[in-house]
Write a protein that holds these residues in place. Structure first.
Motif, PDB file in Angstrom:
ATOM      1  N   VAL A  70       0.870  -1.187   0.000  1.00  0.00           N
ATOM      2  CA  VAL A  70       0.000   0.000   0.000  1.00  0.00           C
ATOM      3  C   VAL A  70       0.903   1.232   0.000  1.00  0.00           C
ATOM      4  CG1 VAL A  70      -1.741   1.315   1.282  1.00  0.00           C
ATOM      5  CG2 VAL A  70      -1.873  -1.188   1.192  1.00  0.00           C
ATOM      6  N   ALA A  71       0.625   2.181  -0.881  1.00  0.00           N
ATOM      7  CA  ALA A  71       1.449   3.387  -0.972  1.00  0.00           C
ATOM      8  C   ALA A  71       1.335   4.217   0.310  1.00  0.00           C
ATOM      9  CB  ALA A  71       1.024   4.226  -2.166  1.00  0.00           C
ATOM     10  N   PHE A  72       2.464   4.765   0.731  1.00  0.00           N
ATOM     11  CA  PHE A  72       2.454   5.696   1.853  1.00  0.00           C
ATOM     12  C   PHE A  72       3.390   6.850   1.548  1.00  0.00           C
ATOM     13  CE2 PHE A  72       5.857   2.749   3.083  1.00  0.00           C
ATOM     14  CZ  PHE A  72       6.870   3.595   3.519  1.00  0.00           C
ATOM     15  N   ASP A  73       3.085   7.998   2.150  1.00  0.00           N
ATOM     16  CA  ASP A  73       3.919   9.188   2.015  1.00  0.00           C
ATOM     17  C   ASP A  73       4.722   9.373   3.294  1.00  0.00           C
ATOM     18  OD1 ASP A  73       2.830   9.879  -0.501  1.00  0.00           O
ATOM     19  OD2 ASP A  73       1.122  10.840   0.477  1.00  0.00           O
ATOM     20  N   VAL A  74       5.987   9.739   3.138  1.00  0.00           N
ATOM     21  CA  VAL A  74       6.818  10.092   4.293  1.00  0.00           C
ATOM     22  C   VAL A  74       6.532  11.566   4.561  1.00  0.00           C
ATOM     23  CG1 VAL A  74       9.149  10.292   5.204  1.00  0.00           C
ATOM     24  CG2 VAL A  74       8.568   8.391   3.673  1.00  0.00           C
ATOM     25  N   ILE A  75       5.888  11.839   5.674  1.00  0.00           N
ATOM     26  CA  ILE A  75       5.425  13.193   5.984  1.00  0.00           C
ATOM     27  C   ILE A  75       6.523  14.026   6.644  1.00  0.00           C
ATOM     28  CG2 ILE A  75       3.692  14.560   7.226  1.00  0.00           C
ATOM     29  CD1 ILE A  75       2.586  12.765   4.945  1.00  0.00           C
ATOM     30  N   ILE A 109       4.511   8.628   8.810  1.00  0.00           N
ATOM     31  CA  ILE A 109       4.083   8.251   7.466  1.00  0.00           C
ATOM     32  C   ILE A 109       2.563   8.246   7.401  1.00  0.00           C
ATOM     33  CG2 ILE A 109       6.154   6.885   7.070  1.00  0.00           C
ATOM     34  CD1 ILE A 109       4.307   4.359   7.322  1.00  0.00           C
ATOM     35  N   ASN A 110       2.043   8.358   6.199  1.00  0.00           N
ATOM     36  CA  ASN A 110       0.599   8.327   5.986  1.00  0.00           C
ATOM     37  C   ASN A 110       0.298   7.399   4.821  1.00  0.00           C
ATOM     38  OD1 ASN A 110      -1.979   9.689   4.518  1.00  0.00           O
ATOM     39  ND2 ASN A 110      -2.108   9.821   6.743  1.00  0.00           N
ATOM     40  N   TYR A 111      -0.395   6.293   5.132  1.00  0.00           N
ATOM     41  CA  TYR A 111      -0.819   5.355   4.090  1.00  0.00           C
ATOM     42  C   TYR A 111      -1.934   5.977   3.274  1.00  0.00           C
ATOM     43  CZ  TYR A 111       1.559   1.387   6.315  1.00  0.00           C
ATOM     44  OH  TYR A 111       2.480   0.521   6.829  1.00  0.00           O
ATOM     45  N   ARG A 112      -1.912   5.768   1.973  1.00  0.00           N
ATOM     46  CA  ARG A 112      -2.965   6.230   1.067  1.00  0.00           C
ATOM     47  C   ARG A 112      -3.889   5.058   0.767  1.00  0.00           C
ATOM     48  NH1 ARG A 112      -3.775  10.976   1.891  1.00  0.00           N
ATOM     49  NH2 ARG A 112      -1.884  12.149   2.161  1.00  0.00           N
ATOM     50  N   LEU A 113      -5.072   5.073   1.336  1.00  0.00           N
ATOM     51  CA  LEU A 113      -6.016   3.969   1.180  1.00  0.00           C
ATOM     52  C   LEU A 113      -7.221   4.402   0.352  1.00  0.00           C
ATOM     53  CD1 LEU A 113      -5.987   2.745   4.885  1.00  0.00           C
ATOM     54  CD2 LEU A 113      -4.666   1.841   2.976  1.00  0.00           C
ATOM     55  N   GLY A 114      -7.378   3.819  -0.827  1.00  0.00           N
ATOM     56  CA  GLY A 114      -8.551   4.049  -1.663  1.00  0.00           C
ATOM     57  C   GLY A 114      -8.726   5.483  -2.099  1.00  0.00           C
ATOM     58  N   GLY A 115      -9.769   5.703  -2.889  1.00  0.00           N
ATOM     59  CA  GLY A 115     -10.109   7.035  -3.366  1.00  0.00           C
ATOM     60  C   GLY A 115      -9.146   7.566  -4.401  1.00  0.00           C
ATOM     61  N   GLN A 116      -9.449   8.756  -4.888  1.00  0.00           N
ATOM     62  CA  GLN A 116      -8.604   9.403  -5.877  1.00  0.00           C
ATOM     63  C   GLN A 116      -7.516  10.202  -5.179  1.00  0.00           C
ATOM     64  OE1 GLN A 116     -11.262  11.737  -8.222  1.00  0.00           O
ATOM     65  NE2 GLN A 116     -12.038   9.990  -9.358  1.00  0.00           N
ATOM     66  N   GLN A 134      13.631   9.983   2.218  1.00  0.00           N
ATOM     67  CA  GLN A 134      13.326  11.311   1.704  1.00  0.00           C
ATOM     68  C   GLN A 134      11.903  11.676   2.100  1.00  0.00           C
ATOM     69  OE1 GLN A 134      13.896  11.592  -2.503  1.00  0.00           O
ATOM     70  NE2 GLN A 134      13.215  13.698  -2.614  1.00  0.00           N
ATOM     71  N   THR A 135      11.740  12.839   2.740  1.00  0.00           N
ATOM     72  CA  THR A 135      10.396  13.293   3.088  1.00  0.00           C
ATOM     73  C   THR A 135       9.686  13.764   1.832  1.00  0.00           C
ATOM     74  OG1 THR A 135      11.242  15.464   3.674  1.00  0.00           O
ATOM     75  CG2 THR A 135      10.966  13.901   5.476  1.00  0.00           C
ATOM     76  N   ASN A 136       8.376  13.795   1.898  1.00  0.00           N
ATOM     77  CA  ASN A 136       7.524  14.142   0.763  1.00  0.00           C
ATOM     78  C   ASN A 136       7.744  13.192  -0.416  1.00  0.00           C
ATOM     79  OD1 ASN A 136       6.369  16.368   2.136  1.00  0.00           O
ATOM     80  ND2 ASN A 136       8.208  17.542   1.664  1.00  0.00           N
ATOM     81  N   ALA A 137       8.054  11.944  -0.119  1.00  0.00           N
ATOM     82  CA  ALA A 137       8.236  10.933  -1.153  1.00  0.00           C
ATOM     83  C   ALA A 137       7.283   9.777  -0.863  1.00  0.00           C
ATOM     84  CB  ALA A 137       9.672  10.433  -1.177  1.00  0.00           C
ATOM     85  N   ARG A 138       6.879   9.095  -1.904  1.00  0.00           N
ATOM     86  CA  ARG A 138       5.962   7.959  -1.778  1.00  0.00           C
ATOM     87  C   ARG A 138       6.742   6.650  -1.797  1.00  0.00           C
ATOM     88  NH1 ARG A 138       0.395   8.708  -4.266  1.00  0.00           N
ATOM     89  NH2 ARG A 138       0.480  10.013  -2.436  1.00  0.00           N
ATOM     90  N   HIS A 139       6.342   5.734  -0.913  1.00  0.00           N
ATOM     91  CA  HIS A 139       6.981   4.433  -0.773  1.00  0.00           C
ATOM     92  C   HIS A 139       5.919   3.337  -0.691  1.00  0.00           C
ATOM     93  CE1 HIS A 139      10.101   7.174   0.659  1.00  0.00           C
ATOM     94  NE2 HIS A 139      10.978   6.217   0.501  1.00  0.00           N
TER      95      HIS A 139
END
Length: 163
Positions: A70-75, A109-116, A134-139
């Motif tokens: 699941v994609a997450f952003d490093v905040i 970190i913040n997981y991106r779950l569903g939606g646009q 790296q902050t502000n990067a998706r992993h």
């Protein structure tokens, strides 16, 4: 007989000049050098970029917040003192698996779950690594994980930068 060849990277080579690049490729090289120098002057660390691009990074996540693939952003990076406190027992003592909690970097970190994009629900949690992220990067986390510390409820897995 002079023959110019264009390689996949768009640099034109002139065989008559013994493989030297044309004036256009020299300008391109200089522009890239100027961009790299500018990034360094702005404080953009090549260490973070290199680590993210080299491959997966070993990370620790809480068992109840492990969402593989699941994609997450490093905040944001946590303060070192906060990371040390979180990676210790409530009594302040260390666990056998982490004798030096100050060797770790903590991240929100913040997981991106569903939606646009921009409208998705998220789960915010913490992630720890001995490397820099790296902050502000998706992993994304790997689909395989092992129990790292049952006392701290942490799993060990890998994360890979995706964008």
């Amino acid at each position: 007989m002079e023959e110019n060849k264009t390689h996949d990277d768009g640099i034109e080579m002139d065989d008559s000049a013994g493989g030297e690049t044309t004036e256009e490729s020299r300008r391109s090289f200089m522009k890239k050098g100027a961009l790299a120098s500018g990034a360094t002057a702005l404080g953009l660390s090549s260490v973070d970029s290199a680590a993210a691009q080299e491959g997966p990074t070993q990370v620790l996540v809480y068992t109840y917040n492990y969402y593989p693939n699941v994609a997450f952003d490093v905040i944001q990076q946590l303060q070192a003192s906060t990371t040390v406190n979180v990676l210790r027992r409530p009594s302040g003592r260390t666990v056998p698996e982490i004798s030096q909690p100050d060797d770790y970097n903590g991240y929100v970190i913040n997981y991106r779950l569903g939606g646009q994009e921009g409208q998705s629900a998220g789960i915010t949690t913490l992630l720890f690594t001995r490397d820099a992220l790296q902050t502000n990067a998706r992993h994304r986390l790997s689909g395989s994980a092992q129990v790292f510390s049952s006392e701290l409820n942490l799993l060990s897995t890998t994360a890979r930068q995706t964008g």
